[in-house]
Design an enzyme around this catalytic site. Structure first.
Site, PDB file in Angstrom:
ATOM      1  N   ASP A 286      -9.348   3.774  -1.514  1.00 30.70           N
ATOM      2  CA  ASP A 286     -10.119   4.144  -0.941  1.00 30.70           C
ATOM      3  C   ASP A 286     -11.422   4.942  -1.054  1.00 30.70           C
ATOM      4  O   ASP A 286     -11.499   6.146  -1.156  1.00 30.70           O
ATOM      5  CB  ASP A 286      -9.384   5.057   0.564  1.00 30.70           C
ATOM      6  CG  ASP A 286      -7.585   4.401   0.873  1.00 30.70           C
ATOM      7  OD1 ASP A 286      -7.697   3.386   0.835  1.00 30.70           O
ATOM      8  OD2 ASP A 286      -7.064   5.294   0.983  1.00 30.70           O
TER       9      ASP A 286
ATOM     10  N   ASP B  65       0.524  -1.346  -0.331  1.00 29.40           N
ATOM     11  CA  ASP B  65       0.422   0.019  -0.107  1.00 29.40           C
ATOM     12  C   ASP B  65       0.514   1.446   0.444  1.00 29.40           C
ATOM     13  O   ASP B  65       1.692   0.878   0.071  1.00 29.40           O
ATOM     14  CB  ASP B  65      -0.697  -0.333   1.229  1.00 29.40           C
ATOM     15  CG  ASP B  65      -1.851   0.960   1.706  1.00 29.40           C
ATOM     16  OD1 ASP B  65      -1.897   1.536   0.227  1.00 29.40           O
ATOM     17  OD2 ASP B  65      -2.294   1.368   2.059  1.00 29.40           O
TER      18      ASP B  65
ATOM     19  N   GLU C 225       2.525   4.799  -4.284  1.00 31.83           N
ATOM     20  CA  GLU C 225       2.969   5.559  -5.834  1.00 31.83           C
ATOM     21  C   GLU C 225       3.739   5.866  -5.340  1.00 31.83           C
ATOM     22  O   GLU C 225       3.963   6.488  -6.977  1.00 31.83           O
ATOM     23  CB  GLU C 225       0.843   6.830  -5.351  1.00 31.83           C
ATOM     24  CG  GLU C 225      -0.363   5.845  -4.666  1.00 31.83           C
ATOM     25  CD  GLU C 225      -0.248   5.296  -4.240  1.00 31.83           C
ATOM     26  OE1 GLU C 225       0.190   5.811  -2.861  1.00 31.83           O
ATOM     27  OE2 GLU C 225      -1.047   4.428  -4.001  1.00 31.83           O
TER      28      GLU C 225
HETATM   29  C1  GLC Z   1      -4.589   3.069   2.962  1.00 32.37           C
HETATM   30  C2  GLC Z   1      -4.965   2.403   2.450  1.00 32.37           C
HETATM   31  C3  GLC Z   1      -6.506   1.664   2.795  1.00 32.37           C
HETATM   32  C4  GLC Z   1      -5.536   1.587   4.287  1.00 32.37           C
HETATM   33  C5  GLC Z   1      -5.095   2.519   5.387  1.00 32.37           C
HETATM   34  C6  GLC Z   1      -4.669   2.159   6.349  1.00 32.37           C
HETATM   35  O1  GLC Z   1      -5.752   5.111   3.287  1.00 32.37           O
HETATM   36  O2  GLC Z   1      -5.601   2.778   1.207  1.00 32.37           O
HETATM   37  O3  GLC Z   1      -6.339   0.684   2.858  1.00 32.37           O
HETATM   38  O4  GLC Z   1      -6.797   0.689   5.488  1.00 32.37           O
HETATM   39  O5  GLC Z   1      -4.076   3.349   4.211  1.00 32.37           O
HETATM   40  O6  GLC Z   1      -3.254   0.709   6.584  1.00 32.37           O
END
Ligand code: GLC
Length: 769
Positions: free
Chosen positions: A482, A371, A374
């Site tokens: 998100d 995650d 980017e």
């Molecule tokens: C980002 C991710 C989300 C995750 C959060 C905390 O917003 O897209 O899915 O729960 O980070 O890690």
């Protein structure tokens, strides 16, 4: 390869196949770009082509294309071999250099629609729109918000002669698909060379097949990853995780994967475990395994600056972090506070990072969730603001960071907010951040994938990534970040996933139930019904929001949710076989109507899709709706639940009570199904059900052990099931196309809408009327 003049530049033309041609322009008469992050050029042997030249033009003929490069003025035109024009440069503007940027204009011709472009919000057809390629952590998925987390500089131009264009440029870029003028569309990139591939169909499916031939295809996902994934930010203690696991089993609601979001770590330090919250982490993983659960953990790229933290110390010592031009290490802000970023463009870094997964893999973690890659980078102000909002004030959604008034302002904001323009990457090849940004996530995920393969050779990993670039499908599944618990975002997922699928990425999904905000019960159940038909099926929600498990919305909703999750588990053999098609040909599971039907109407119904060749899904995306209008493409259709027959080619009204998502089977459908089980592997699936609709059809059934790489050595079965009509009766044919694995199937149970028939699994043709 041929080199010709184009305006004052040189143009290198390579014939990858008779339908795929590369056009690589020089910049100031030289080519500096000799790399690609997603096309493995060494893999391809160029095909033959006939070359002829006269005063007016160069002519190149492959068995499918007739390419003309006019001399004065310069202009590229591509025809099919019947003399139909497929694509043309707009005037002599096929290559226009302005400062550091390059524009490439094409004439607006027979194209009815432009689709693909990766992960996009807004309408399915992007004709008339502008689209930006810059991976962005965008928490507001309102209509047409652009860009999101991934960049795929690829589109499919839909017409009777469909083609694709893939711009192999990782730099900041955008498309104008007829926004500025109805007469042309163009691609712009900054800092890079113009290097694109023309990809011919002529059918949309062939375009995808050829595009993924070029950029790569997925591997067979581990079978368990096709089950339900249950997640939230965060199940942040052992007790909570055990409780969720036990509830699933007690209630007999199938589920295969549980997620640990950032709170399992020690102060968000990657590759650590918070022992206060998870004192017996290893035992927990083992206990969950006994209950049939796999645990997927989040791994973010940002590394906390902490002089006592092993990963930071090692990386610092070995010089593994991204640096600025000045040589200084770049420092940003992510969840752990002050953070540095591994430079995944160095092979040494990718190897080091991959190895860091070992302890987790050895302890039974086969799923990794990449995650914030980017890479997302908050400003110092945003970071403290976020802490205040989420941890102190318990906010359920962040303020909108990119409220731009216009296109130019948005470009400025996303570039300012997401990263540090003065960072450089790599060692042999030094990349400025502008060229590395869009592939940072791809490189991270590649490193995770390769690390896993090194450490645990016998098992297929499940990897999930938020950021990506063309080719991400080779390493991981993708979810679209998100979204919100809103009807609007349920709707947008239907469209976004179609375009992402067209872009060669088959293993896709969105947070079921929505991420930000509290979900409500009707929205939740409508989303579960839709999520069954996301190739990647995960429930996930943000910090501080209400619970979002299948039982969190009362008994009625739980009952319906269970019924649909059961259906998902029954469909796994169908889904798995479709993944074989994705692996072999790149054809995605979620299919826009244009992939399956030729009729004129198909473009106007982006709110429905085909799941594989046979199941038409018409989701309900409005509150209080108990019926909906839907289009049935030409041909005959059967209501999935009742078998009622419909003639297609028109819009019909269908009932959609809360416990029903409208589903239709195409004539000739053959859907392999299993008995319900609590998790993949719980039961030996000795019965293979074939749900069959009247008509003539064919399905390629695939099976293997579901977890190892042995299929690469031929340990799999391919069985062709086909149906046909003879003297007014329907027959089922069974034919083994490949036998490399001992099938668990003992019995084939055919379910037509009227009767059941039992057979042994053996070749032959059997009456099923
Ligand atoms: C980002 C991710 C989300 C995750 C959060 C905390 O917003 O897209 O899915 O729960 O980070 O890690």
């Amino acid at each position: 390869m041929e080199i010709v003049e184009y305006n004052n530049e040189l143009l290198k033309i390579e014939f990858i196949t008779s339908k795929i041609v590369r056009f690589h322009f020089s910049k100031d008469r030289i080519w500096k770009k000799n790399y690609s992050f997603c096309v493995n050029l060494e893999k391809f042997k160029e095909v033959d082509c006939e070359h002829r030249e006269d005063n007016r033009a160069h002519y190149f003929l492959t068995s499918d294309l007739d390419i003309r490069i006019y001399k004065n003025p310069s202009k590229i035109q591509i025809y099919d071999r019947k003399g139909n024009l497929i694509i043309s440069d707009y005037r002599d503007l096929g290559y226009v250099k302005k400062g550091n940027g390059i524009y490439s204009y094409k004439e607006m011709g027979r194209e009815k629609a432009f689709l693909g472009f990766g992960e996009r919000l807004g309408a399915l057809n992007k004709k008339g729109k502008r689209i930006i390629n810059w991976n962005t952590d965008e928490p507001n998925h309102e209509f047409e918000r652009d860009p999101l987390y991934q960049s795929h500089p690829f589109f499919l131009a839909y017409s009777d002669l469909s083609y694709g264009l893939f711009y192999d440029s990782t730099a900041f870029s955008y498309f104008d698909m007829g926004f500025e003028s109805k007469n042309y569309y163009y691609f712009f990139n900054q800092d890079d060379e113009l290097d694109y591939y023309f990809i011919f169909g002529p059918s949309p499916k062939e375009v995808i097949e050829n595009y993924t031939y070029l950029t790569g295809r997925c591997y067979m996902p581990p079978l368990w990853s096709l089950g339900l994934h249950q997640s939230r930010w965060s199940y942040d203690s052992e007790d909570k995780v055990y409780k969720i696991a036990e509830l699933f089993r007690k209630k007999n609601i199938p589920c295969d994967a549980l997620y640990l979001d950032i709170d399992y770590m020690e102060g968000y330090r990657v590759f650590t475990v918070n022992r206060k919250r998870f004192p017996n982490f290893e035992k927990m993983i083992g206990d969950l395994k006994k209950l049939g659960f796999k645990v997927v953990i989040i791994v973010d790229p940002g590394i906390k600056i902490d002089k006592k933290y092993k990963i930071y110390i090692e990386g610092l010592k070995e010089g593994l972090f991204c640096k600025k031009k000045t040589g200084e290490i770049f420092v940003g802000y992510v969840w752990p506070g002050k953070t540095v970023f591994p430079d995944f463009f160095k092979e040494k870094v990718r190897k080091w990072w991959g190895e860091k997964h070992k302890w987790f893999i050895d302890n039974g973690i086969y799923g990794f969730w990449n995650d914030m890659n980017e890479p997302s980078n908050f400003s110092k102000f945003d970071y403290y603001m976020m802490k205040l909002l989420f941890h102190v004030l318990h906010f359920k959604e962040p303020p909108d960071p990119f409220k731009a008034k216009n296109f130019e302002e948005r470009i400025k904001q996303i570039k300012e907010k997401t990263l540090h323009q003065d960072v450089i990457h790599g060692d042999d090849e030094i990349f400025i951040h502008n060229k590395a940004h869009n592939v940072y996530g791809l490189m991270m995920t590649k490193s995770t994938f390769e690390g896993f393969r090194e450490i645990k050779k016998e098992v297929r990993p499940f990897i999930l990534s938020r950021a990506g670039f063309s080719g991400i499908q080779k390493y991981s599944a993708v979810w679209c970040g998100d979204n919100k618990s809103t009807w609007e975002n349920l709707y947008s997922s239907i469209v976004t996933l179609q375009n992402l699928s067209i872009s060669g990425v088959p293993f896709v999904g969105e947070d079921v139930g929505g991420f930000w905000r509290d979900c409500e019960k009707e929205l939740f159940i409508r989303w579960i019904q839709l999520g069954v038909f996301y190739p990647f099926f995960r429930i996930h929600t943000a910090k501080n929001t209400r619970d979002q498990e299948p039982w969190s919305f009362g008994e009625e909703i739980e009952k319906i949710a269970k019924e649909y999750i059961n259906l998902r588990y029954q469909l796994i053999p169908y889904i798995y076989s479709l993944f074989y098609e994705a692996k072999e040909k790149g054809i995605p599971l979620i299919r826009s109507f244009i992939l399956e039907f030729q009729d004129e109407e198909v473009l106007s119904h982006e709110d429905e899709f085909m799941f594989g060749p046979f199941i038409l899904v018409a989701p309900v995306y409005l509150r209080d709706k108990r019926e909906r209008d839907m289009y049935l493409p030409k041909g005959f259709w059967f209501d999935f639940y009742t078998g009622k027959r419909y003639r297609g080619g028109s819009i019909i009204k269908v009932l959609a009570p809360l416990n029903r998502i409208p589903l239709f089977l195409r004539e000739g459908s053959i859907i392999p199904m299993w008995d319900v089980q609590n998790y993949v592997g719980e039961k030996k699936q000795e019965n293979l059900y074939l749900k069959i609709a009247p008509g003539e059809g064919r399905f390629l059934y695939y099976e293997d052990d579901g977890i190892s790489w042995n299929y690469e050595n031929g340990e799999f079965n391919l069985i062709e099931f086909y149906t046909f009509m003879k003297d007014g009766n329907q027959y089922l044919g069974i034919k083994f196309l490949k036998k490399g694995y001992e099938s668990p199937i003992k019995k084939i149970i055919v379910k037509t809408f009227k009767n059941d028939f039992n057979f042994e699994l053996k070749e032959g043709e059997f009456l099923i009327t």
